[in-house]
Design an enzyme around this catalytic site. Structure first.
Site, PDB file in Angstrom:
ATOM      1  N   ARG A 112       1.083  -0.975   0.166  1.00 42.89           N
ATOM      2  CA  ARG A 112       0.057   0.424  -0.631  1.00 42.89           C
ATOM      3  C   ARG A 112       0.683   1.256  -0.003  1.00 42.89           C
ATOM      4  NH1 ARG A 112      -2.697  -4.194   1.610  1.00 42.89           N
ATOM      5  NH2 ARG A 112      -0.632  -5.141   3.062  1.00 42.89           N
ATOM      6  N   THR A 113       1.695   1.679   0.786  1.00 45.62           N
ATOM      7  CA  THR A 113       2.579   2.381   1.458  1.00 45.62           C
ATOM      8  C   THR A 113       3.439   3.099   0.560  1.00 45.62           C
ATOM      9  OG1 THR A 113       2.415   1.611   3.549  1.00 45.62           O
ATOM     10  CG2 THR A 113       4.016   3.596   2.705  1.00 45.62           C
ATOM     11  N   LYS A 131      25.847  -5.624  -1.094  1.00 46.61           N
ATOM     12  CA  LYS A 131      27.207  -4.993  -0.991  1.00 46.61           C
ATOM     13  C   LYS A 131      28.021  -4.128  -0.171  1.00 46.61           C
ATOM     14  CE  LYS A 131      26.885  -5.026  -6.396  1.00 46.61           C
ATOM     15  NZ  LYS A 131      26.861  -4.295  -7.348  1.00 46.61           N
ATOM     16  N   ARG A 142      11.014   4.399   3.506  1.00 44.38           N
ATOM     17  CA  ARG A 142      11.111   2.456   4.820  1.00 44.38           C
ATOM     18  C   ARG A 142      11.861   1.696   5.157  1.00 44.38           C
ATOM     19  NH1 ARG A 142       5.743  -0.651   4.311  1.00 44.38           N
ATOM     20  NH2 ARG A 142       4.528   0.464   5.125  1.00 44.38           N
ATOM     21  N   HIS A 184       4.636   5.238  11.897  1.00 46.79           N
ATOM     22  CA  HIS A 184       3.890   5.588   9.902  1.00 46.79           C
ATOM     23  C   HIS A 184       3.467   6.605   9.714  1.00 46.79           C
ATOM     24  CE1 HIS A 184       3.050   3.979   6.457  1.00 46.79           C
ATOM     25  NE2 HIS A 184       2.669   3.049   6.581  1.00 46.79           N
TER      26      HIS A 184
HETATM   27  N1   CP Z   1      -0.910   0.059   5.976  1.00 44.68           N
HETATM   28  C1   CP Z   1       0.776  -0.759   5.507  1.00 44.68           C
HETATM   29  O1   CP Z   1       1.696   0.525   5.956  1.00 44.68           O
HETATM   30  O2   CP Z   1       0.596  -0.971   4.177  1.00 44.68           O
HETATM   31  P1   CP Z   1       2.129  -1.755   3.671  1.00 44.68           P
HETATM   32  O3   CP Z   1       3.456  -2.750   4.740  1.00 44.68           O
HETATM   33  O4   CP Z   1       2.232  -2.553   2.445  1.00 44.68           O
HETATM   34  O5   CP Z   1       2.654  -0.720   3.171  1.00 44.68           O
END
Ligand code: CP
Length: 312
Positions: A59-60, A87, A109, A137
């Site tokens: 999603r993100t 590496k 991320r 998040h």
């Molecule tokens: N909600 C969320 O962060 O989903 P993903 O891990 O798929 O990005």
């Protein structure tokens, strides 16, 4: 207020209620844009954004990429699995190499809590935290609160329970900060082993009974058990977890009111939420995903405005 108080989005902890309201008002505009037949605007035509994903995401990652493309930014994507990180290259070296290609913003991320804060101190770009380990998040919390506002008219005064694995959840912590800044009351519910010891110190009450939590709340945000972050067992069996902390249609129907059910995804159907709940009208899970694009467009647009402002 017409601009954010920050140059990076590293966590909800670091932004103000006014920042959140500005993001929501800007997202309202972009939500209208993405429902037009021509869904693209030229707002970030001169901005280049690198999406750096050192952890899995569906999603993100897709939501940020779509938000960037809807804003006409130039986009490059990086995933750790196929990179020179394998590496032995450091995070700062990786990012500085990417930035030397004239990149303005980094969406990252990373499995390590604080990775975004660290990067913001060491590189010359605007950083957006797309999830840093068990820490924060922020765009998930923004889209969750935006979806509550859309469904219930306002976040202030609402009662929200976050259910499940709070200990390993960056979604829980960012949601708690955002909901509190916006004037909601927050409780958490889950096995004692999955509730962090500090939780009451940040103004959040705990509830051991899912039925009591659901009777109290307007909104239940159901979280996934994050087995990938567990090195020991936190509850006896998945079956027992589901019996105590899984939400079913029968349980929802037995309440004397209709609550809103949320989930950040990915869902483990039949564990924290049954399929008939996930697919019901009470669940706004796909609305959350849809709102994520508009909210992320707002965040990127407002941060890019600060880059342009600082250059002038
Ligand atoms: N909600 C969320 O962060 O989903 P993903 O891990 O798929 O990005």
């Amino acid at each position: 207020m017409s601009e954010l108080s920050v140059n990076h989005l590293l966590g909800i902890k670091y932004i103000t209620e006014a920042d959140i309201q500005l993001i929501f008002e800007t997202a309202d505009h972009f939500k209208e844009v993405i429902n037009r037949s021509i869904k693209k605007v030229p707002s970030l035509r001169d901005i280049t954004i690198a999406n750096l994903f050192f952890e899995n995401s569906t999603r993100t990652r897709l939501s940020f990429e779509l938000a960037e493309k809807r804003l006409s930014a130039d986009v490059i994507n990086f995933s750790a699995a196929s990179s020179s990180v394998k590496k032995g290259e450091t995070l700062i070296d990786t990012v500085n190499n990417i930035l030397s290609m004239k990149v303005d913003m980094v969406v990252m991320r990373h499995p390590n809590p604080g990775a975004g804060v660290f990067l913001a101190k060491h590189v010359n770009a605007s950083i957006v935290n797309a999830g840093d380990g068990v820490h924060e998040h922020p765009t998930q919390a923004l889209l969750d609160c935006y979806s509550i506002r859309e469904k219930l008219g306002d976040v202030a005064g609402k009662k929200v329970v976050i259910v499940g694995d709070i200990l390993h959840s960056r979604v829980a912590l960012s949601n708690i900060f955002a909901l509190q800044k916006l004037g909601a009351e927050v409780k958490v519910c889950g096995p004692k082993t999955l509730l962090p010891k500090y939780i009451e110190n940040i103004g959040v009450k705990t509830e051991g009974s899912l039925r009591s939590a659901l009777e109290w709340c307007d909104v239940a945000n159901m979280l996934r058990v994050q087995n990938e972050r567990m090195d020991i067992s936190y509850f006896p069996t998945t079956r027992e977890y589901t019996q105590q902390f899984g939400v079913s249609k029968a349980l929802l129907d037995s309440l004397d009111k209709e609550i809103v059910v949320m989930h950040p995804g990915p869902i483990n159907r039949g564990v924290e939420i049954t399929s008939d709940v996930a697919d019901s009208k009470q669940a706004i899970i796909l609305d959350q995903v849809q709102n994520g694009v508009a909210v992320r467009m707002a965040v990127l647009y407002l941060l890019a405005s600060k880059i342009k402002h600082n250059e002038d």
